[in-house]
Design a protein around this motif. Structure first.
Motif, mmCIF file in Angstrom:
data_model
loop_
_atom_site.group_PDB
_atom_site.id
_atom_site.type_symbol
_atom_site.label_atom_id
_atom_site.label_comp_id
_atom_site.label_asym_id
_atom_site.label_seq_id
_atom_site.Cartn_x
_atom_site.Cartn_y
_atom_site.Cartn_z
ATOM 1 N N ILE A 222 -16.807 -6.751 1.003
ATOM 2 C CA ILE A 222 -16.657 -5.539 0.205
ATOM 3 C C ILE A 222 -15.564 -5.796 -0.838
ATOM 4 O O ILE A 222 -14.425 -6.098 -0.483
ATOM 5 C CB ILE A 222 -16.294 -4.331 1.076
ATOM 6 C CG1 ILE A 222 -17.355 -4.141 2.183
ATOM 7 C CG2 ILE A 222 -16.156 -3.072 0.235
ATOM 8 C CD1 ILE A 222 -17.034 -3.026 3.156
ATOM 9 N N PRO A 240 -11.274 -1.279 -1.028
ATOM 10 C CA PRO A 240 -12.297 -1.811 -0.122
ATOM 11 C C PRO A 240 -11.967 -1.602 1.354
ATOM 12 O O PRO A 240 -12.871 -1.654 2.193
ATOM 13 C CB PRO A 240 -12.340 -3.299 -0.475
ATOM 14 C CG PRO A 240 -10.986 -3.602 -1.012
ATOM 15 C CD PRO A 240 -10.561 -2.357 -1.741
ATOM 16 N N THR A 281 -10.365 -7.525 -1.658
ATOM 17 C CA THR A 281 -11.604 -7.677 -0.898
ATOM 18 C C THR A 281 -11.323 -7.491 0.589
ATOM 19 O O THR A 281 -10.227 -7.796 1.063
ATOM 20 C CB THR A 281 -12.255 -9.067 -1.093
ATOM 21 O OG1 THR A 281 -11.354 -10.083 -0.629
ATOM 22 C CG2 THR A 281 -12.620 -9.320 -2.545
ATOM 23 N N ALA A 311 -19.771 2.008 0.321
ATOM 24 C CA ALA A 311 -18.939 1.238 -0.608
ATOM 25 C C ALA A 311 -19.037 1.797 -2.024
ATOM 26 O O ALA A 311 -18.020 1.927 -2.734
ATOM 27 C CB ALA A 311 -19.355 -0.228 -0.582
ATOM 28 N N CYS A 316 -16.773 0.462 -4.874
ATOM 29 C CA CYS A 316 -16.749 -0.943 -4.458
ATOM 30 C C CYS A 316 -18.165 -1.518 -4.414
ATOM 31 O O CYS A 316 -19.156 -0.781 -4.369
ATOM 32 C CB CYS A 316 -16.114 -1.079 -3.073
ATOM 33 S SG CYS A 316 -14.393 -0.542 -2.993
#
Length: 405
Positions: A222, A240, A281, A311, A316
């Protein structure tokens, strides 16, 4: 109690390795392939097998073999693994190895002479805890994984599997399908502590396995925007970690809505990993399982859609990559029924846990024998098996081997 080697309330073999790889921070044991604890267990296996007069060798993929008689086709092969998950239990893997050696010792003590070769095998990297792919030793041996892909796998320290293999006496270019080793197996029998409550509910010490659920592992990446934890307003974040949190709940909800499917996120990694930093991330790893291949694939597709939506809601993006896959396995019915009958009609149970037996089942007749776990908990320090039940497992193997050899 029958003449099974017992020390301080354990099978002697288990007692001899009880302090190897203890994890003082997690509890339980952390024993990962070709790292100090697992190497110590390999040395123990060599010494223990030699006490029984067995000849030990390793194959081209790092699996260990202890032979009673000369290696030859149509052998009866028993065994399991010695590695563990991080903070795993005492019995998952080693019980099968110790019990196999003890069963051979019992036969030898009666003067029994086998009419066909027999071996105990220790498969490498069964748990996948170092290089991320479960049953790597048996997958390589059977050709179920491309050796180039396996060699390129890396651990948490960016050590490649090929380099670790080379450092431990193997030749990296020889990794892969091993028709010589595979061709020697006439049948394979793996004893394992039960990883569930089936035998608790039935109130019996032993069962044979019928099947293994389809299962696999997926990496979920992600990506958001890394930023300062104090200088970035909540309304302007693309975080994320928040997306990952929502995704993990979505994983649970997707599986819970589908009957007896199972889905788990047991590992998470944030980059850069600072307390006062919004990650750029976050990577999580998904384990998904169901009774049938299509059902497992459907579950993962639904999870992917839910995770992507969660997400997107946080600004994201998501990538989902399959790291390993094992289809549903039906273990050999003739061998299964023969074992159950020979052991007095013990019950037959499915399992949701993966095993090397599941990999071998596509190539040779394969069966599994389960020993009761009174906690019902596995992959945890709470995993257990009583002395009486472990002795019953050894005696069962001895009885089976007497009929097969």
């Amino acid at each position: 109690m029958p003449a099974v080697a017992v020390t301080r309330g354990r099978l002697t073999g288990l007692h001899e390795i009880v302090d190897v790889g203890r994890d003082r921070s997690r509890g339980g044991y952390s024993r990962h392939v070709w790292q100090p604890a697992e190497l110590e267990l390999r040395a123990w296996f060599l010494e223990r097998a030699q006490r029984l007069g067995l000849k030990v060798e390793h194959d081209r993929n790092g699996n260990l073999w202890a032979w009673w008689g000369e290696p030859a086709p149509h052998a009866v092969v028993l065994g399991s693994h010695l590695d563990s998950v991080p903070g795993g239990g005492e019995f998952d893997g080693p019980l099968g190895v110790v019990s196999a050696l003890d069963a051979i010792g019992l036969l030898q003590s009666t003067g029994f002479t086998p009419s066909r070769p027999c071996a105990v095998v220790v498969f490498a990297e069964e748990e996948g805890s170092r290089f991320g792919v479960a049953c790597l030793g048996s997958r390589l041996m059977t050709g179920a994984i491309d050796p180039a892909r396996a060699g390129a796998l890396t651990d948490a320290d960016d050590v490649r599997f090929a380099d670790a293999a080379q450092a431990n006496g193997l030749t990296a270019r020889h990794l892969g399908r091993d028709d010589v080793a595979l061709g020697r197996i006439g049948l394979f029998l793996e004893l394992h502590v039960e990883q569930g409550r089936g035998l608790i509910d039935l109130d019996v010490p032993l069962a044979v396995a019928s099947s293994i659920l389809a299962h696999g592992r997926w990496r979920i990446d992600i990506a958001g925007e890394g930023n300062h934890a104090g200088a970035t307003r909540m309304q302007g974040r693309r975080d994320p970690m928040v997306a990952a949190a929502r995704a993990i709940v979505a994983v649970r909800d997707a599986a819970a809505a589908r009957g007896d499917d199972r889905a788990t996120v047991g590992r998470i990694h944030a980059v850069p990993g600072g307390t006062n930093v919004i990650p750029s991330t976050v990577t999580t790893w998904l384990d998904a399982r169901s009774e049938h291949d299509d059902a497992t694939r459907d579950l993962v597709a639904e999870i992917t859609a839910r995770v992507s939506a969660e997400a997107a809601g946080e600004g994201c993006s998501v990538s989902v990559v399959e790291e390993s896959w094992s289809g549903a396995v039906r273990l050999d019915p003739a061998l299964r029924d023969g074992l159950a009958a020979r052991l007095g009609g013990i019950p037959v149970l499915p399992t949701g846990a993966g095993h090397d037996a599941g990999v071998l089942a596509a190539h040779v007749p394969t069966a599994m024998l389960f020993v009761r776990n009174p906690s019902g908990v596995s992959h945890s320090p709470e995993e257990h098996a009583t002395l009486d039940d472990t002795v019953a497992g050894v005696i069962a193997l001895e009885r089976v081997l007497r009929g097969l050899l």
